[in-house]
Design an enzyme around this catalytic site. Sequence first.
Site: not given
Ligand code: F6P
Length: 318
Positions: A11, A72, A103, A125, A127, A129, A171
């Site tokens: 992400g 990804r 991560d 990130t 997040d 985390d 998430r």
């Molecule tokens: O970057 C992390 C995150 O933002 C999470 O908090 C979220 O759930 C996820 O990515 C969403 O990812 P995507 O862009 O694949 O919907």
Amino acid sequence: MQRLGVLTSGGDAPGMNAAIRAVVRTAVARGLKVTGIAHGFAGLIAGEFQEMDSGSVAGIIHRGGTILRTARSAEFMRPEGQAKAVVRLQEAGIDALIAIGGDGTFRGTASLAAMGIPAAAVPATIDNDIAGTDYSIGFDTAVNTAVEAINKIRDTATSHERVFLIEVMGRESGHIALMAGLAGGAESILVPEIPFDLQVVMERVIKARQANRLHSIIVVAEGAAGAPGLGEEIARLTNMETRVTILGHIQRGGTPTAYDRILASRMGAAAVELLLAGRRGFMAGLVGEGIVARDLDQVVGRRKEISRELYELAAVLA
Ligand code: F6P
């Protein structure tokens, strides 16, 4: 070490561009050649390489997203994919790699390091985390975006005397919810790490109304509860007008804050310097005031915990 590769993966996060810029310019200043790899590990397997120099990272420090794009890669998760990536690096004459991401990116970087590639990771990130670093690139911007949204919602919440649930990203982690909720003066903050009692959340809403507060703001991390369903439940049980706003990917974009730009600049530069100094398989993390190398093995798969102290403070101040 003569040629360094750099990629962004997973992400995106505001400040990734500032990190790419720092990697490229530090490497160039130290006499290295730089290859930019598009679309993360997927692009590495596919050989999506581009020559980079000081000029190719001009005018990007203030831009959200990532000029290298991101992806990804399911293929890279498998040993065959990783073996292909190693061959690609060798073919392109890339002696060392810096991966910028979260991560999942760190797992990939650790696998390459285990296969003998001099590799380093930079935590980016929203997040926040990642274990072993006080902050990850992009978190500060995402929190500020969420707080700005809370401020705006508060205006309309007051006018209509409504209860508002604001769902933020996370998430599996409640860092954004906690910080945005604390800074935004939320009445309740719901995070995935700490189970919540709906009864307590409702009592707070009702008490606030009795104390003549005209609105209620509840910040919900996406992994804590589905905000729409919870909103319906609260409306039904309290009989108060309730609305739900999901901030979503708006938190992942936008111009990075000064804090994120400086953090990214420091981490990107440190990753290059540490590789040159002979460190391998590490993350450039922020600990206190300094950027330090942390072994990827100590970081991967561990999640940075949210601060219970701040969680309790937010509850007292609500
Ligand atoms: O970057 C992390 C995150 O933002 C999470 O908090 C979220 O759930 C996820 O990515 C969403 O990812 P995507 O862009 O694949 O919907």
